[in-house]
Design a protein around this motif. Structure first.
Motif, PDB file in Angstrom:
ATOM      1  N   ARG A   1       0.678  -1.175   0.042  1.00  0.00           N
ATOM      2  CA  ARG A   1       0.124   0.124  -0.009  1.00  0.00           C
ATOM      3  C   ARG A   1       0.937   1.472   0.139  1.00  0.00           C
ATOM      4  O   ARG A   1       0.408   2.433   0.080  1.00  0.00           O
ATOM      5  CB  ARG A   1      -1.006   0.151   1.245  1.00  0.00           C
ATOM      6  N   THR A   2       2.077   1.264  -0.088  1.00  0.00           N
ATOM      7  CA  THR A   2       3.095   2.464   0.070  1.00  0.00           C
ATOM      8  C   THR A   2       3.355   2.799   1.642  1.00  0.00           C
ATOM      9  O   THR A   2       4.316   2.888   2.166  1.00  0.00           O
ATOM     10  CB  THR A   2       2.614   3.646  -0.547  1.00  0.00           C
ATOM     11  N   HIS A   3       2.230   2.962   2.343  1.00  0.00           N
ATOM     12  CA  HIS A   3       2.105   3.079   3.648  1.00  0.00           C
ATOM     13  C   HIS A   3       0.849   2.417   4.403  1.00  0.00           C
ATOM     14  O   HIS A   3      -0.026   2.607   3.687  1.00  0.00           O
ATOM     15  CB  HIS A   3       2.168   4.709   4.048  1.00  0.00           C
ATOM     16  N   ILE A   4       0.767   2.214   5.662  1.00  0.00           N
ATOM     17  CA  ILE A   4      -0.236   1.890   6.184  1.00  0.00           C
ATOM     18  C   ILE A   4      -0.603   2.818   7.317  1.00  0.00           C
ATOM     19  O   ILE A   4       0.422   3.691   7.706  1.00  0.00           O
ATOM     20  CB  ILE A   4      -0.275   0.543   6.832  1.00  0.00           C
ATOM     21  N   VAL A   5      -1.854   3.064   7.924  1.00  0.00           N
ATOM     22  CA  VAL A   5      -2.037   4.160   9.074  1.00  0.00           C
ATOM     23  C   VAL A   5      -1.335   3.329  10.241  1.00  0.00           C
ATOM     24  O   VAL A   5      -1.864   2.343  10.630  1.00  0.00           O
ATOM     25  CB  VAL A   5      -3.458   4.231   9.071  1.00  0.00           C
ATOM     26  N   LYS A   6      -0.604   3.836  10.980  1.00  0.00           N
ATOM     27  CA  LYS A   6      -0.224   3.402  12.380  1.00  0.00           C
ATOM     28  C   LYS A   6      -0.505   4.479  13.342  1.00  0.00           C
ATOM     29  O   LYS A   6      -0.013   5.647  13.028  1.00  0.00           O
ATOM     30  CB  LYS A   6       1.304   3.098  12.258  1.00  0.00           C
ATOM     31  N   ALA A   7      -1.013   4.231  14.438  1.00  0.00           N
ATOM     32  CA  ALA A   7      -1.356   5.074  15.606  1.00  0.00           C
ATOM     33  C   ALA A   7      -0.411   4.625  16.782  1.00  0.00           C
ATOM     34  O   ALA A   7      -0.658   3.317  17.082  1.00  0.00           O
ATOM     35  CB  ALA A   7      -2.990   4.888  15.955  1.00  0.00           C
ATOM     36  N   PHE A   8       0.017   5.661  17.233  1.00  0.00           N
ATOM     37  CA  PHE A   8       0.709   5.534  18.631  1.00  0.00           C
ATOM     38  C   PHE A   8      -0.197   6.278  19.575  1.00  0.00           C
ATOM     39  O   PHE A   8      -0.353   7.416  19.612  1.00  0.00           O
ATOM     40  CB  PHE A   8       2.194   6.344  18.766  1.00  0.00           C
ATOM     41  N   ILE A   9      -0.266   5.495  20.683  1.00  0.00           N
ATOM     42  CA  ILE A   9      -1.369   5.813  21.661  1.00  0.00           C
ATOM     43  C   ILE A   9      -0.944   5.871  23.199  1.00  0.00           C
ATOM     44  O   ILE A   9      -0.185   4.953  23.475  1.00  0.00           O
ATOM     45  CB  ILE A   9      -2.766   4.899  21.721  1.00  0.00           C
ATOM     46  N   VAL A  10      -1.164   7.183  23.912  1.00  0.00           N
ATOM     47  CA  VAL A  10      -0.813   6.964  25.404  1.00  0.00           C
ATOM     48  C   VAL A  10      -2.202   6.821  26.056  1.00  0.00           C
ATOM     49  O   VAL A  10      -3.366   7.692  25.894  1.00  0.00           O
ATOM     50  CB  VAL A  10      -0.169   8.421  25.617  1.00  0.00           C
ATOM     51  N   LEU A  11      -2.395   5.969  26.865  1.00  0.00           N
ATOM     52  CA  LEU A  11      -3.627   5.455  27.505  1.00  0.00           C
ATOM     53  C   LEU A  11      -3.905   6.392  28.574  1.00  0.00           C
ATOM     54  O   LEU A  11      -2.975   6.949  29.414  1.00  0.00           O
ATOM     55  CB  LEU A  11      -3.570   4.035  27.799  1.00  0.00           C
ATOM     56  N   THR A  12      -5.332   6.420  28.770  1.00  0.00           N
ATOM     57  CA  THR A  12      -5.686   7.232  29.994  1.00  0.00           C
ATOM     58  C   THR A  12      -5.476   6.321  31.251  1.00  0.00           C
ATOM     59  O   THR A  12      -5.679   5.163  31.144  1.00  0.00           O
ATOM     60  CB  THR A  12      -7.267   7.460  29.801  1.00  0.00           C
ATOM     61  N   PRO A  13      -5.003   7.255  32.437  1.00  0.00           N
ATOM     62  CA  PRO A  13      -4.793   6.253  33.637  1.00  0.00           C
ATOM     63  C   PRO A  13      -6.166   5.343  33.868  1.00  0.00           C
ATOM     64  O   PRO A  13      -7.296   5.866  33.526  1.00  0.00           O
ATOM     65  CB  PRO A  13      -4.738   7.176  34.632  1.00  0.00           C
ATOM     66  N   GLY A  14      -5.945   3.940  34.029  1.00  0.00           N
ATOM     67  CA  GLY A  14      -6.921   3.276  34.461  1.00  0.00           C
ATOM     68  C   GLY A  14      -7.127   2.173  33.428  1.00  0.00           C
ATOM     69  O   GLY A  14      -7.797   1.336  33.572  1.00  0.00           O
ATOM     70  N   TYR A  15      -6.592   2.572  32.090  1.00  0.00           N
ATOM     71  CA  TYR A  15      -6.557   1.639  31.133  1.00  0.00           C
ATOM     72  C   TYR A  15      -5.463   0.682  30.916  1.00  0.00           C
ATOM     73  O   TYR A  15      -4.339   1.494  31.217  1.00  0.00           O
ATOM     74  CB  TYR A  15      -7.224   2.095  29.713  1.00  0.00           C
ATOM     75  N   GLU A  16      -5.496  -0.340  30.502  1.00  0.00           N
ATOM     76  CA  GLU A  16      -4.554  -1.050  30.203  1.00  0.00           C
ATOM     77  C   GLU A  16      -4.276  -1.614  28.608  1.00  0.00           C
ATOM     78  O   GLU A  16      -5.383  -1.827  28.124  1.00  0.00           O
ATOM     79  CB  GLU A  16      -4.191  -2.362  30.864  1.00  0.00           C
ATOM     80  N   ALA A  17      -2.995  -1.902  27.897  1.00  0.00           N
ATOM     81  CA  ALA A  17      -2.850  -2.022  26.585  1.00  0.00           C
ATOM     82  C   ALA A  17      -3.194  -3.583  26.480  1.00  0.00           C
ATOM     83  O   ALA A  17      -3.087  -4.598  27.350  1.00  0.00           O
ATOM     84  CB  ALA A  17      -1.683  -2.070  26.288  1.00  0.00           C
ATOM     85  N   SER A  18      -4.084  -3.943  25.361  1.00  0.00           N
ATOM     86  CA  SER A  18      -4.371  -5.253  25.297  1.00  0.00           C
ATOM     87  C   SER A  18      -4.830  -5.443  23.646  1.00  0.00           C
ATOM     88  O   SER A  18      -4.860  -4.309  23.092  1.00  0.00           O
ATOM     89  CB  SER A  18      -5.649  -5.593  26.122  1.00  0.00           C
ATOM     90  N   ALA A  19      -4.846  -6.515  23.383  1.00  0.00           N
ATOM     91  CA  ALA A  19      -5.487  -6.935  21.948  1.00  0.00           C
ATOM     92  C   ALA A  19      -6.861  -6.452  21.762  1.00  0.00           C
ATOM     93  O   ALA A  19      -7.216  -6.012  20.722  1.00  0.00           O
ATOM     94  CB  ALA A  19      -5.027  -8.291  21.522  1.00  0.00           C
ATOM     95  N   ALA A  20      -7.467  -6.759  22.793  1.00  0.00           N
ATOM     96  CA  ALA A  20      -8.942  -6.366  22.817  1.00  0.00           C
ATOM     97  C   ALA A  20      -9.219  -4.862  22.774  1.00  0.00           C
ATOM     98  O   ALA A  20      -9.935  -4.540  21.848  1.00  0.00           O
ATOM     99  CB  ALA A  20      -9.691  -6.893  24.063  1.00  0.00           C
ATOM    100  N   LEU A  21      -8.366  -4.154  23.302  1.00  0.00           N
ATOM    101  CA  LEU A  21      -8.358  -2.696  23.290  1.00  0.00           C
ATOM    102  C   LEU A  21      -7.923  -2.108  22.124  1.00  0.00           C
ATOM    103  O   LEU A  21      -8.629  -1.257  21.498  1.00  0.00           O
ATOM    104  CB  LEU A  21      -7.761  -2.049  24.500  1.00  0.00           C
TER     105      LEU A  21
END
Length: 544
Positions: free
Chosen positions: A472-492
């Motif tokens: 695709r030349t590029h794909i959209v990638k997002a770098f995210i800082v979570l709000t306190p109380g949330y944890e990174a997961s595949a579901a999120l």
């Protein structure tokens, strides 16, 4: 509401005198009233001061005489490596009234950043405090033209002269130099998003060029009782031209705070001092929204105006401010070289959520193509301002005529930022030219996707870039800082992807998401997407 934009814009006329001096305009003319307050100040340790215009002028006169005694002459560059503190304001007034070029530098700069700017500018003197001296000390011997370093607030080392001792011996009387409006006054180095930082040389009249935007972005500032505060560093155009100098020019008090930005501390300061007007970066507003979603339940606030700039505010923050603070944010657009040229003034014309506004009175601004022609309504073009009889423009890039020439197409001064304009004349920011990317043939900018992501309660802050992709030349990638109380997961991750997919075009949802503790930011509060792009390029090369 009634739209009075055309009436306000068409009736405006510049009045720029042949002689003008920022120091005299911001302090000298107000200093005869000994009790007129200029500045409230405190720091993280709880130290606090109240300073009058008379106090500022007396100290500025002493500093002007002290610098002159050290051999600093009209046209010399003096580095001001100080945070928000009274001595910073004093140093600026002293330099301007001498005809010396003030060069503000951030206390966050390390030795390499300081060496480049002090070397390139050929600075002859610098003012430091305990926070900035450690960055300067290791490079002092590599700066043969830097003859004098003055230490504020106890900053001491060999060959560093005491601010207190210098000023104690100097006379409190000084006759300001009769500067022309076009004389150099200020040298501000750009953030260096496209190569090495360039020094933008500003004339004395540049302050006058900022005033229409400042006044309108704060809904006809000044009003009785106005008191200004911004966490923006006074070493940058945002802190200097969007806060410190316009407030002093109008003879109204402002609050200075030396300390790290903290959302709860910010609300506390605004409550304690009765702050009525503020310039807050979108990043700061997002943090305040996520940390204290209902501020009026905890604080008694007196806010009547908020200006925001540097990044897109977005609809989520815009609506939160209107509902939770009772203030409609006036978004503004400008840059170091041509500041405060576009924005909103919700008391005079409608502020549309997500729009950066319309050209402020006195400025001709358009979206242009590569040849310098204005693009049709609704089409994306580069934001540019017309350099003719407008005092807001910089003079040149310091010792860099090629870059100065490249900045212009005819009289159009290019910003490097993309936007489109609607039928009402409102500009809609699309991102930096180098932030745009193509994915599967679609041209994509980060702003809309980032604004959509921030609407999700789990997202405290985010940045979107194009990540290299063979198909695709590029794909959209997002770098995210979570709000306190949330944890990174595949579901999120899947939830956030679906969140965007349900609101924007199918090709705009982030194919990849990476959770981070913090985003790389400039000292002016802008996300460094360039750093993230480079990281992605290196990561993908490693996989190849």
């Amino acid at each position: 509401m009634q739209d009075r934009y055309r009436e306000v814009y068409d009736s405006f006329k510049w009045e720029v005198p042949a002689r003008f001096n920022i120091g005299a305009a911001c302090c000298g003319r107000h200093s005869s009233e000994r009790s007129r307050l200029a500045l409230y100040w405190e720091d993280e340790a709880g130290s606090a001061l109240a300073v009058t215009f008379w106090d500022l002028q007396q100290q500025a006169n002493r500093l002007s005489n002290a610098l002159a005694g050290l051999g600093v002459v009209r046209g010399d560059r003096v580095g001001i490596i100080l945070p928000q503190r009274p001595e910073t304001a004093i140093a600026h007034i002293a330099c301007y009234q001498m005809g010396v070029v003030a060069m503000p530098l951030s206390v966050l700069f390390g030795p390499d950043a300081l060496e480049y700017r002090l070397q390139d500018s050929e600075a002859v003197a610098a003012l430091v405090d305990p926070a900035s001296l450690p960055g300067l000390a290791p490079i002092r011997d590599r700066l043969p033209l830097l003859e004098h370093v003055v230490g504020v607030a106890g900053a001491r080392e060999s060959r560093v002269q005491s601010w207190e001792k210098l000023l104690e011996k100097a006379s409190p009387h000084f006759a300001p130099v009769a500067t022309a409006a076009g004389d150099p006054a200020l040298l501000v180095y750009t953030s260096g998003t496209t190569g090495p930082p360039k020094g933008a040389l500003m004339p004395q009249r540049v302050l006058l060029g900022n005033l229409p935007g400042f006044g309108h972005s704060h809904d006809l500032y000044p009003q009785t009782g106005d008191l200004f505060w911004s966490p923006a560093d006074w070493a940058w155009t945002g802190g200097l031209m969007d806060a410190l100098l316009p407030s002093l020019y109008h003879g109204t008090p402002l609050l200075g705070y030396r300390g790290r930005f903290d959302p709860e501390k910010s609300f506390w300061l605004m409550q304690k001092y009765g702050v009525r007007n503020s310039f807050l970066f979108p990043t700061a507003l997002k943090m305040m929204m996520k940390t204290v979603p209902q501020p009026k339940k905890r604080y008694e606030l007196s806010l009547r105006s908020i200006m925001s700039a540097g990044e897109s505010v977005g609809e989520t923050v815009f609506e939160w401010s209107r509902e939770a603070l009772g203030v409609t944010v006036n978004e503004m657009f400008g840059q170091t070289e041509i500041n405060y040229i576009v924005g909103n003034s919700q008391s005079l014309w409608p502020a549309k959520p997500g729009s950066i506004g319309r050209p402020y009175p006195g400025h001709r601004v358009a979206c242009i193509d590569e040849t310098g022609d204005e693009v049709p309504i609704g089409q994306i073009g580069e934001v540019a301002a017309w350099d003719e009889d407008d005092p807001v423009f910089f003079l040149e890039y310091w010792k860099n005529p090629e870059a100065t020439q490249a900045k212009y197409t005819g009289k159009w001064c290019r910003t490097g930022d993309l936007a489109k304009r609607d039928e009402d004349g409102d500009f809609w920011y699309q991102g930096r030219i180098d932030d745009m990317f193509k994915s599967a043939g679609y041209r994509i900018g980060p702003s809309e996707i980032e604004n959509c992501l921030v609407k999700h309660p789990a997202v405290a802050n985010c940045a979107v870039v194009g990540s290299p992709d063979r198909e695709r030349t590029h794909i959209v990638k997002a770098f995210i800082v979570l709000t306190p109380g949330y944890e990174a997961s595949a579901a999120l991750e899947a939830e956030l992807q679906q969140h965007v997919r349900g609101k924007l075009a199918p090709y705009e949802y982030p194919k990849e998401i990476e959770f981070m503790d913090s985003l790389p930011m400039t000292t002016t509060g802008k996300v460094q997407r360039r750093v993230l792009r480079q990281r992605e390029e290196e990561r993908k090369k490693g996989k190849a």
